[in-house]
Enzyme design. Structure first.
Site, PDB file in Angstrom:
ATOM      1  N   ARG A  67       0.167 -14.768  -7.698  1.00 39.34           N
ATOM      2  CA  ARG A  67       1.239 -13.990  -8.057  1.00 39.34           C
ATOM      3  C   ARG A  67       1.899 -13.935  -9.474  1.00 39.34           C
ATOM      4  O   ARG A  67       2.243 -15.128  -9.763  1.00 39.34           O
ATOM      5  CB  ARG A  67       2.240 -13.992  -7.036  1.00 39.34           C
ATOM      6  N   GLU A  80       5.224  -1.031  -5.592  1.00 38.43           N
ATOM      7  CA  GLU A  80       4.385  -1.363  -4.582  1.00 38.43           C
ATOM      8  C   GLU A  80       3.129  -0.368  -4.674  1.00 38.43           C
ATOM      9  O   GLU A  80       3.282   0.833  -5.213  1.00 38.43           O
ATOM     10  CB  GLU A  80       5.169  -1.199  -3.168  1.00 38.43           C
ATOM     11  N   ARG A 137       0.744 -17.686  -1.992  1.00 36.66           N
ATOM     12  CA  ARG A 137       0.025 -17.294  -3.174  1.00 36.66           C
ATOM     13  C   ARG A 137       0.846 -18.308  -4.247  1.00 36.66           C
ATOM     14  O   ARG A 137       2.000 -18.746  -4.382  1.00 36.66           O
ATOM     15  CB  ARG A 137       0.552 -16.078  -3.560  1.00 36.66           C
TER      16      ARG A 137
END
Length: 162
Positions: free
Chosen positions: A49, A57, A91
């Site tokens: 990330r 998104e 992540r």
């Protein structure tokens, strides 16, 4: 003596939190505008990330454009990731470098991500300022997602979607 030990302990703690680990590898996947998968030399895959930014998104305006922008920058390329933590989804969170370019910053400059101020204290001062200025410049020049006068930040979009 106790004061010196305490000071040394505090200094070591501060120094250790400022250090980052590094992952080097090939980008084999791009999930969206701020998440990639890196394959290292031992064939381990790590989901990364990008730190300090938040991209639209997938179902949001500019979501696909942001993903394509990140893919153009890193897909099938060797990267170095300076990371400092894992997020609640497992992540690895870090700064991605490809050919000497800060990819996180490039996404903001291109107007494909916001500077994510909520996590700015996790960045170095230099990165924090660079991301802030890049965000302001992209907004002023109506670059990328800033073509919309009032784009919805992804953290608000996620809240509205719940």
């Amino acid at each position: 003596m106790k004061k010196h030990i305490f000071a040394l302990t505090a200094l070591l703690f501060i120094s250790s939190t400022a250090l980052a680990d590094t992952i080097n590898g090939l980008v084999i996947g791009v999930a969206d505008g701020d998440t990639i998968t890196v394959l290292d030399s031992s064939n381990a895959q790590t989901k990364i990330r990008l730190s300090g930014i938040d991209a639209p998104e997938k179902k949001q305006a500019f979501g696909n454009a942001s993903k394509k922008s990140l893919s153009d920058l890193v897909y099938n390329k060797q990267v170095s990731v300076d990371w400092h933590k894992q997020d609640r989804y497992g992540r690895t969170v870090g700064k991605v470098i490809v050919n000497g370019i800060d990819v996180n910053l490039a996404q903001v400059k291109r107007g494909m991500a916001w500077f994510y101020k909520q996590y700015q204290n996790e960045l170095t001062l230099d990165d924090r300022l660079a991301y802030l200025h890049a965000n302001e410049a992209a907004q002023a020049s109506k670059t990328g997602l800033w073509l919309d006068n009032t784009p919805t930040p992804p953290w608000e979009f996620r809240r509205q979607s719940r």
